[in-house]
Design a protein around this motif. Structure first.
Motif, short mmCIF file in Angstrom:
data_model
loop_
_atom_site.label_atom_id
_atom_site.label_comp_id
_atom_site.label_asym_id
_atom_site.label_seq_id
_atom_site.Cartn_x
_atom_site.Cartn_y
_atom_site.Cartn_z
N GLY A 113 0.77 -1.23 0.00
CA GLY A 113 0.00 0.00 0.00
C GLY A 113 0.80 1.28 0.00
N HIS A 114 2.13 1.19 -0.07
CA HIS A 114 2.97 2.39 -0.05
C HIS A 114 4.01 2.33 -1.17
N TYR A 115 4.50 3.52 -1.55
CA TYR A 115 5.58 3.63 -2.52
C TYR A 115 6.89 3.84 -1.77
N TYR A 116 7.83 2.93 -1.98
CA TYR A 116 9.08 2.95 -1.23
C TYR A 116 10.26 3.47 -2.04
N GLY A 117 9.99 4.11 -3.13
CA GLY A 117 11.05 4.69 -3.93
C GLY A 117 10.47 5.48 -5.07
N LEU A 118 11.35 6.01 -5.89
CA LEU A 118 10.97 6.71 -7.11
C LEU A 118 11.64 6.01 -8.29
N PRO A 119 10.98 5.96 -9.44
CA PRO A 119 11.66 5.39 -10.60
C PRO A 119 12.83 6.29 -10.99
N LEU A 120 13.93 5.68 -11.38
CA LEU A 120 15.13 6.44 -11.71
C LEU A 120 15.45 6.38 -13.20
N ASN A 121 15.43 5.20 -13.74
CA ASN A 121 15.57 5.02 -15.19
C ASN A 121 14.74 3.79 -15.55
N THR A 122 14.39 3.69 -16.81
CA THR A 122 13.46 2.63 -17.18
C THR A 122 13.85 2.01 -18.51
N ASN A 123 13.21 0.91 -18.81
CA ASN A 123 13.29 0.29 -20.12
C ASN A 123 12.12 -0.67 -20.24
N CYS A 124 11.92 -1.18 -21.39
CA CYS A 124 10.86 -2.17 -21.62
C CYS A 124 11.22 -2.96 -22.86
N LYS A 125 10.34 -3.87 -23.21
CA LYS A 125 10.52 -4.59 -24.47
C LYS A 125 9.64 -3.96 -25.54
N ALA A 126 10.20 -3.84 -26.74
CA ALA A 126 9.42 -3.45 -27.92
C ALA A 126 9.71 -4.50 -28.98
N ALA A 127 9.14 -4.33 -30.15
CA ALA A 127 9.34 -5.30 -31.22
C ALA A 127 10.64 -4.99 -31.98
N VAL A 128 11.45 -6.01 -32.14
CA VAL A 128 12.59 -5.94 -33.05
C VAL A 128 12.16 -6.68 -34.30
N VAL A 129 12.11 -6.00 -35.43
CA VAL A 129 11.56 -6.60 -36.65
C VAL A 129 12.57 -6.59 -37.79
N ASN A 130 12.51 -7.63 -38.61
CA ASN A 130 13.32 -7.71 -39.81
C ASN A 130 12.42 -7.33 -40.98
N LEU A 131 12.67 -6.17 -41.56
CA LEU A 131 11.81 -5.66 -42.64
C LEU A 131 11.89 -6.54 -43.89
N ASN A 132 13.03 -7.19 -44.09
CA ASN A 132 13.16 -8.05 -45.26
C ASN A 132 12.29 -9.30 -45.14
N VAL A 133 12.27 -9.89 -43.94
CA VAL A 133 11.42 -11.07 -43.72
C VAL A 133 9.95 -10.66 -43.75
N LEU A 134 9.64 -9.51 -43.18
CA LEU A 134 8.26 -9.01 -43.21
C LEU A 134 7.79 -8.81 -44.65
N LYS A 135 8.69 -8.37 -45.51
CA LYS A 135 8.32 -8.16 -46.91
C LYS A 135 7.92 -9.48 -47.56
N GLU A 136 8.60 -10.55 -47.17
CA GLU A 136 8.25 -11.87 -47.69
C GLU A 136 6.85 -12.29 -47.24
N LEU A 137 6.43 -11.72 -46.10
CA LEU A 137 5.09 -12.02 -45.58
C LEU A 137 4.03 -11.06 -46.12
N GLY A 138 4.47 -10.10 -46.93
CA GLY A 138 3.52 -9.18 -47.55
C GLY A 138 3.42 -7.83 -46.88
N PHE A 139 4.36 -7.49 -45.98
CA PHE A 139 4.31 -6.21 -45.27
C PHE A 139 5.39 -5.26 -45.79
N ASP A 140 5.00 -4.03 -46.05
CA ASP A 140 5.96 -3.00 -46.43
C ASP A 140 6.46 -2.22 -45.21
#
Length: 403
Positions: free
Chosen positions: A130-157
């Motif tokens: 029920g309490h906050y014991y700190g403050l965020p200092l720096n952050t990160n997360c996951k996003a998508a890493v995509v290969n545009l060449n493989v995506l093109k084979e799947l029909g995506f520009d």
């Protein structure tokens, strides 16, 4: 008599001058951290001088630590020889709080303004009991890493906007070829997919898993992953023995989810057709998992006010922008749309993805919860356990860890 009076006057003036000098003597606080070679010079040569110039009554002694920093802090808490303030991993903040080692910052005047200024997901990593014991200092997360060449084979520009269209393209144009990769079954790897497909871990206050982890939505999320796995769209390296995502993305995989550190050299990645993108939505939602560090003030600090001032300062725009130049993603809402973020093709994507990121369960028993999760999904994906029953059992076990 006059000589005695004069002597007393001189002594009084001397004592007053001594007291004034003592009152003006700056206090010194210690700041423990584990910043790397790129960030430490910024701390030592930019941030601390900036803070001391604005706060001449406070000196900061920054100490870079190495080795098992968590064990070092736990041991230090046992002896009482701890820093005034420290940069701590987001998965450990609640453990230090349970030990009584750090202060509840939300009980300090002015915390609400700080709370409103920072991003919700990094802030939530500080919530326990029920309490906050700190403050965020720096952050990160996951996003998508995509290969545009493989995506093109799947029909995506360009990177697909939705997971539905990506899955349909994989089934049609690359059946059984595994175009979406996840490394393993642990929380950092699998939570983003679990959340993306509608799964829930606990209530918003991280107090109970029953009714959430074993909900119909969570069962459906796991079943969706199982179906994608069986259909040859979604591969788990540690289950299937398929190539690691970092290698496979160069030629065979169209996408995997990873942190910004993948793009150590964006130019090299782009030359291979690999770029960052937000994670495609599923049923209108995106999802990711939060990483990073918090800053905490220790309960035994002899100068708690000064330590808190330093902690607040570390979340200021000037500091966050200075650390951004060293590769640390900021935690302030005001910087998401800033020129410094938006002008960078990697930072802009990850800061946008932060809007749908969530924290792993902040708990002193985080390690036990991680183990329960891994055992549960292993029983499902490897041993073929009944999804509903496995999640029901896991929820009950996690509830015990949260009680």
């Amino acid at each position: 008599m006059k000589k005695l009076f004069a002597l007393l006057l001189v002594l009084t003036m001397a004592l007053s001058a001594f007291s004034a000098a003592c009152a003006q003597e700056p206090v010194t606080i210690t700041f423990w951290h584990t910043y790397g070679d790129a960030e430490t010079p910024v701390i030592d040569e930019v941030i601390i001088p900036m803070f001391e110039a604005a706060n001449p009554d406070i000196k900061v002694e920054a100490v870079r630590q190495s080795g098992d920093f968590n064990q070092m802090l736990v041991t230090a808490l046992g002896t009482g020889v701890v820093p005034d303030v420290a940069r701590v991993d987001i998965t450990k903040t609640s453990a230090y709080a349970k030990l009584g080692g750090i202060v509840a910052m939300d009980e300090i005047e002015g915390f609400d303004a700080l709370k409103d200024a920072v991003l919700e997901a990094p802030l939530s990593t500080n919530l326990w009991n029920g309490h906050y014991y700190g403050l965020p200092l720096n952050t990160n997360c996951k996003a998508a890493v995509v290969n545009l060449n493989v995506l093109k084979e799947l029909g995506f520009d360009e990177p697909p906007a939705t997971m539905e269209e990506f899955v349909a393209a994989c089934k049609e144009k690359a059946p059984g070829q595994y175009k979406l990769n996840v490394s393993g079954l642990g929380d950092w790897d699998l939570y983003p997919y679990f959340w993306l497909f509608g799964g829930k871990l606990t209530d918003e206050g991280f107090t109970t898993a029953s009714g959430y982890l074993d909900s119909a939505e969570s069962v459906a999320a796991i079943n969706t992953m199982l179906e994608l796995h069986e259909d040859g769209v979604f591969t788990i390296r540690d289950v299937d023995g398929t190539p690691d995502a970092w290698d496979g993305i160069n030629s065979e995989y169209a996408m995997f989810f990873e942190g910004p550190w993948y793009f150590g050299s964006y130019e090299d990645s782009l030359s291979k057709g690999i770029t960052a993108a937000t994670i495609p939505t599923y049923e209108g939602r995106s999802a990711s998992v939060v990483g990073g560090e918090d800053i905490a003030v220790f309960a035994t600090s002899a100068h708690p006010e000064a330590a808190y001032e330093f902690a607040k300062f570390m979340t200021s725009e000037d500091v966050q922008l200075a650390m951004l130049e060293a590769g640390q993603l900021p935690i302030l809402k005001s910087l998401v749309s800033s020129e410094a973020v938006q002008s960078n093709p990697v930072w802009s994507v990850y800061m946008q993805q932060m809007e749908s990121a969530k924290a792993r369960i902040p708990s002193p028993n985080n390690s036990a919860i991680q183990e329960i999760w891994s055992e549960t999904v292993t029983s499902i994906f490897v041993d073929g356990a009944d999804v509903a029953q496995a999640l029901h059992d896991a929820a009950a076990r996690i509830d015990e860890q949260l009680s």
